[in-house]
Scaffold this active site. Structure first.
Site, PDB file in Angstrom:
ATOM      1  N   GLU A 163       5.427  82.717  40.056  1.00 41.75           N
ATOM      2  CA  GLU A 163       4.985  81.465  39.435  1.00 41.75           C
ATOM      3  C   GLU A 163       3.487  81.380  39.142  1.00 41.75           C
ATOM      4  O   GLU A 163       2.840  80.399  39.475  1.00 41.75           O
ATOM      5  CB  GLU A 163       5.396  80.274  40.324  1.00 41.75           C
ATOM      6  CG  GLU A 163       6.890  80.243  40.606  1.00 41.75           C
ATOM      7  CD  GLU A 163       7.315  79.073  41.492  1.00 41.75           C
ATOM      8  OE1 GLU A 163       6.447  78.330  41.958  1.00 41.75           O
ATOM      9  OE2 GLU A 163       8.524  78.914  41.687  1.00 41.75           O
ATOM     10  N   GLU A 282      17.163  82.963  40.906  1.00 43.69           N
ATOM     11  CA  GLU A 282      17.339  81.753  41.722  1.00 43.69           C
ATOM     12  C   GLU A 282      18.242  80.760  40.987  1.00 43.69           C
ATOM     13  O   GLU A 282      17.837  79.658  40.656  1.00 43.69           O
ATOM     14  CB  GLU A 282      15.973  81.109  42.014  1.00 43.69           C
ATOM     15  CG  GLU A 282      14.996  82.079  42.657  1.00 43.69           C
ATOM     16  CD  GLU A 282      13.632  81.462  42.977  1.00 43.69           C
ATOM     17  OE1 GLU A 282      13.518  80.224  43.002  1.00 43.69           O
ATOM     18  OE2 GLU A 282      12.685  82.238  43.196  1.00 43.69           O
ATOM     19  N   SER A 636      61.762  66.313  31.418  1.00 41.18           N
ATOM     20  CA  SER A 636      60.922  66.059  32.589  1.00 41.18           C
ATOM     21  C   SER A 636      61.479  64.907  33.436  1.00 41.18           C
ATOM     22  O   SER A 636      62.613  64.986  33.888  1.00 41.18           O
ATOM     23  CB  SER A 636      59.493  65.809  32.112  1.00 41.18           C
ATOM     24  OG  SER A 636      58.605  65.903  33.172  1.00 41.18           O
TER      25      SER A 636
END
Ligand code: XIL
EC number: 3.2.1.8
Length: 733
Positions: A163, A282, A636
């Site tokens: 960073e 990450e 069904s």
């Protein structure tokens, strides 16, 4: 008999709801190979770990199964491992390294030089005065050498510098009262003391200590345009100057909305120009709109994740991994930042990871693991046409000849749009907004042929697609789409044949205390005069099929999406059947709540059907009102009703049909003479073995039974259209 019947009910119910899992039966999304195995031809899969992760047996089991790369979440950071001059905290750092050594897992060394969690003592002398950069370099070198030498046997890559570049959003800054272009570098103590030379030094020290390890520059927000370029420029400048940077780490602290594939690929492609190793170091996906590696973020309210948020997250994971796979030539590792939501640095309520707060795998894990390498490269055929169910003038949704469907929804201010249709048990197809604020998306692969209900979920609310007509299903009017089927002619309108008509019959039902509705198909020619037995002209009378819909549907379902009338017209015109009447009534199934399936008896509907509706039909229409001219069939839940009612009242119906609605067993009927014909059918994606076995058993016991397994379909209307087409040809013979 009771027990068998109950098992039958459960089986039917399971096929009614393929997603029954969500209704209580837990699914183990970690079943199957580990992520590391699924991705063995692509890249290693890593995880950042803390102390508990490597000591709790349940957690170590997850690590060993899923991952072949480990990063210490905090234990190796300079401030943790080397908090003061001459003071080293090797305890936890060693435990993690030893865990990996024992289990043959290689590590990413994170991190050797960072502005945060740093050994800030390196910047000052004993009296607290700032030291010269030479002193700092000496201390940094000693630090890097010590850590690298201690662990390099188990480490394959080092995050050497972390960073060092500035964030987007600060194009200018004031220096000595003058506005100048902002520095591309983070204004850290390191930078202020040394300029960007500290970056070069850190890499040089790392290379001295580990001649073969992969040396990585690691940063967040690499997909932001400005930051991407700053990182690119810095790494390029360093490499041109001979600094040993081998690769770039893209941290990957993203969210469920961002980045899109294009933005991610832009960064990967840009970095590919200067390095041939990229690690996604990450990865986690917040469920809000934040991203990046800053230590400022919302930890979220304590509440469970809404299902649509879960869908967005699964989809985002799927999209990102698809891009990672595409670039596996440079991407050598993808590491999740933390093991579970419980461990996440973002807080459990961000739900960012594929394992939840109880270390249970989420569907995300399965979706990441079970990718289809062939589908990665597949481009749908460009022969799109508007869905035949569209409202007048609507171009979307569209279908292509392969069965893909694509959608378009105008909702400029929406945050998310999901179409409930999708493949593989995913929560649907997630649309993405284009530059005009229009949401578009294509199903991941071809859909089953035939009719599908669907709806839109816009920011968590459920809506219909304004492009299509509405169809009653799921206890509401749903949108519908029709995927072309190879045999679609049998339910297509034909201009050259006579057509029957469908009438609505409203009748008072004493038992329910309500007016009720049924739709009645009358064949073409209904009412015509024929010669009776005594030679006199009389109006022709017809047999009647009572045809029931499924749970969540109503009396419109068979005539509209079932296309019952069209199927009947075509059968009659082709001389495949003699005309008969079809009565399609509301079966009260929607008043029946799931969870009470064991208690379902269909007694209320039996009363309505036999005592209230049938007399009306026999009075108002030209029926042959006897058992051998009466059939009962249903799909069904309607099949469940059919089975219950025909077994209780065999004197009423002579022909029985179960369409994805269970099976009869010979010992439930007991007497082959009570029924002339039994039909049982389902899709080949349902329970074909059950149907085949039942039909064989019935035949062996002397029943006239017939089965149909519908090819390439599940618990949906194409199965039942095909069943009706087949069954009708054997009724009333
Ligand atoms: C985080 C850890 O997960 C937290 O436990 C700690 O409090 C702060 O740092 N970028 C990085 C990681 O490179 O080291 C950070 O880890 C997350 C952002």
């Amino acid at each position: 008999m009771k027990k068998r019947f109950f098992t039958g009910l459960v089986l039917v119910c399971m096929s009614i709801l393929p997603t029954m899992a969500q209704w209580g039966r837990p699914v183990d999304y970690s079943a199957g190979p580990g992520l590391k195995d699924a991705y063995k031809d692509y890249f290693t899969i890593g995880v950042a770990v803390n102390k508990t992760n490597i000591s709790d047996p349940a957690q170590t089991a997850i690590i060993k199964k899923q991952f072949n790369s480990v990063t210490a979440e905090n234990a190796w950071k300079p401030g943790e491992i080397h908090p003061k001059e001459g003071v080293w905290n090797f305890g936890l750092a060693d435990s993690i390294a030893n865990f990996c050594r024992e289990n043959g897992i290689k590590m990413r060394g994170h991190c050797l030089c960072w502005h945060s969690q740093f050994a800030d003592w390196m910047f000052t002398d004993k009296k607290g005065k700032p030291v010269k950069k030479e002193v700092f370099y000496q201390r940094l070198r000693e630090h890097i050498h010590t850590v690298v030498n201690r662990y390099k046997d188990v480490v394959y890559a080092w995050d050497v510098v972390n960073e060092a570049m500035a964030d987007d959003g600060r194009p200018f800054e004031f220096v000595n009262g003058k506005m100048v272009p902002a520095s591309p570098y983070r204004q850290s103590r390191h930078f202020k003391l040394c300029g960007d030379e500290f970056i070069a030094k850190a890499f040089e020290f790392a290379r001295e200590a580990d001649p073969t390890g992969v040396l990585i520059y690691n940063d967040y927000s690499c997909v932001d345009n400005g930051k991407r370029e700053r990182i690119y420029n810095m790494v390029k400048k360093m490499k041109d100057a001979g600094v040993p940077i081998d690769g770039i780490g893209m941290q990957g602290h993203y969210n469920i909305y961002f980045p899109d594939e294009e933005q991610l690929e832009k960064a990967i492609n840009r970095f590919k120009e200067i390095v041939n190793i990229i690690h996604i170091t990450e990865l986690d996906l917040r469920t809000n709109t934040e991203s990046g590696g800053q230590l400022m973020f919302a930890r979220g309210e304590a509440k469970p994740q809404a299902p649509y948020i879960g869908t967005l997250q699964e989809d985002q994971y799927a999209r990102l991994f698809k891009v990672f796979r595409k670039h596996a030539d440079v991407i050598k590792n993808v590491t999740f930042w933390n093991l579970s939501d419980k461990d996440s640095w973002l807080g459990v309520n961000n739900h960012p990871l594929p394992f939840d707060e109880n270390f249970k795998a989420k569907r995300s894990l399965q979706i990441i693991r079970e990718f289809d390498a062939a589908a990665d490269k597949r481009v749908p055929k460009d022969d799109w046409v508007p869905n035949p169910m569209n409202q007048p003038g609507q171009e979307y949704p569209q279908v292509n000849s392969e069965g893909f469907a694509r959608f378009r929804v105008v909702a400029p201010d929406a945050k998310s749009v999901i179409v409930s249709l999708g493949l593989g048990g995913r929560g649907g197809t997630v649309l993405r907004k284009d530059k005009n604020g229009v949401w578009t998306g294509t199903t991941e692969g071809p859909m089953d042929p035939g009719f599908h209900y669907y709806h839109l979920t816009i920011d968590g609310g459920v809506f219909n697609d304004p492009g299509t007509h509405n169809y009653f299903g799921s206890c509401r009017w749903e949108s519908g789409i029709e995927i072309p089927a190879p045999d679609q002619d049998f339910y297509a309108w034909r201009k050259d044949i006579p057509h029957g008509n469908i009438q609505q019959v409203n009748f008072w039902s004493e038992s329910t205390g309500k007016m009720q509705t049924a739709n009645v198909y009358l064949p073409s020619g209904y009412g015509k005069l024929v010669k009776g037995k005594n030679g006199k002209l009389t109006q022709e009378r017809y047999p009647v099929l009572y045809l029931q819909h499924g749970w969540g549907e109503n009396e419109t379902s068979w005539p509209v999406q079932g296309k019952a009338g069209i199927i009947m017209d075509n059968l009659i015109a082709d001389g495949k059947i003699k005309p008969f009447i079809v009565v399609m009534a509301y079966g009260l199934t929607n008043d029946f709540k799931f969870g009470t399936i064991g208690k379902f008896t269909a007694e209320e509907f039996e009363k309505l059907l036999i005592d209230e509706l049938m007399p009306v039909i026999d009075k108002q229409f030209l029926t042959k009102p006897d058992k051998w001219n009466r059939a009962l069939a249903g799909l069904s839940m309607g099949g469940m009703e059919t089975k219950l009612i025909t077994l209780r009242r065999p004197e009423v119906f002579g022909y029985w049909g179960l369409l994805s609605g269970g099976q009869y067993a010979p010992d439930e009927i007991k007497d082959p003479k009570v029924v002339k014909y039994i039909f049982e059918g389902c899709g080949d994606k349902e329970n074909p073995d059950g149907i085949n076995k039942s039909v064989a058993d019935l035949k062996a016991a002397g029943y006239n039974a017939e089965g149909l397994i519908s090819e390439g379909t599940a618990h949906e209307f194409l199965t039942w259209r095909r069943c009706l087409y087949q069954m009708a040809q054997s009724l009333f013979k």
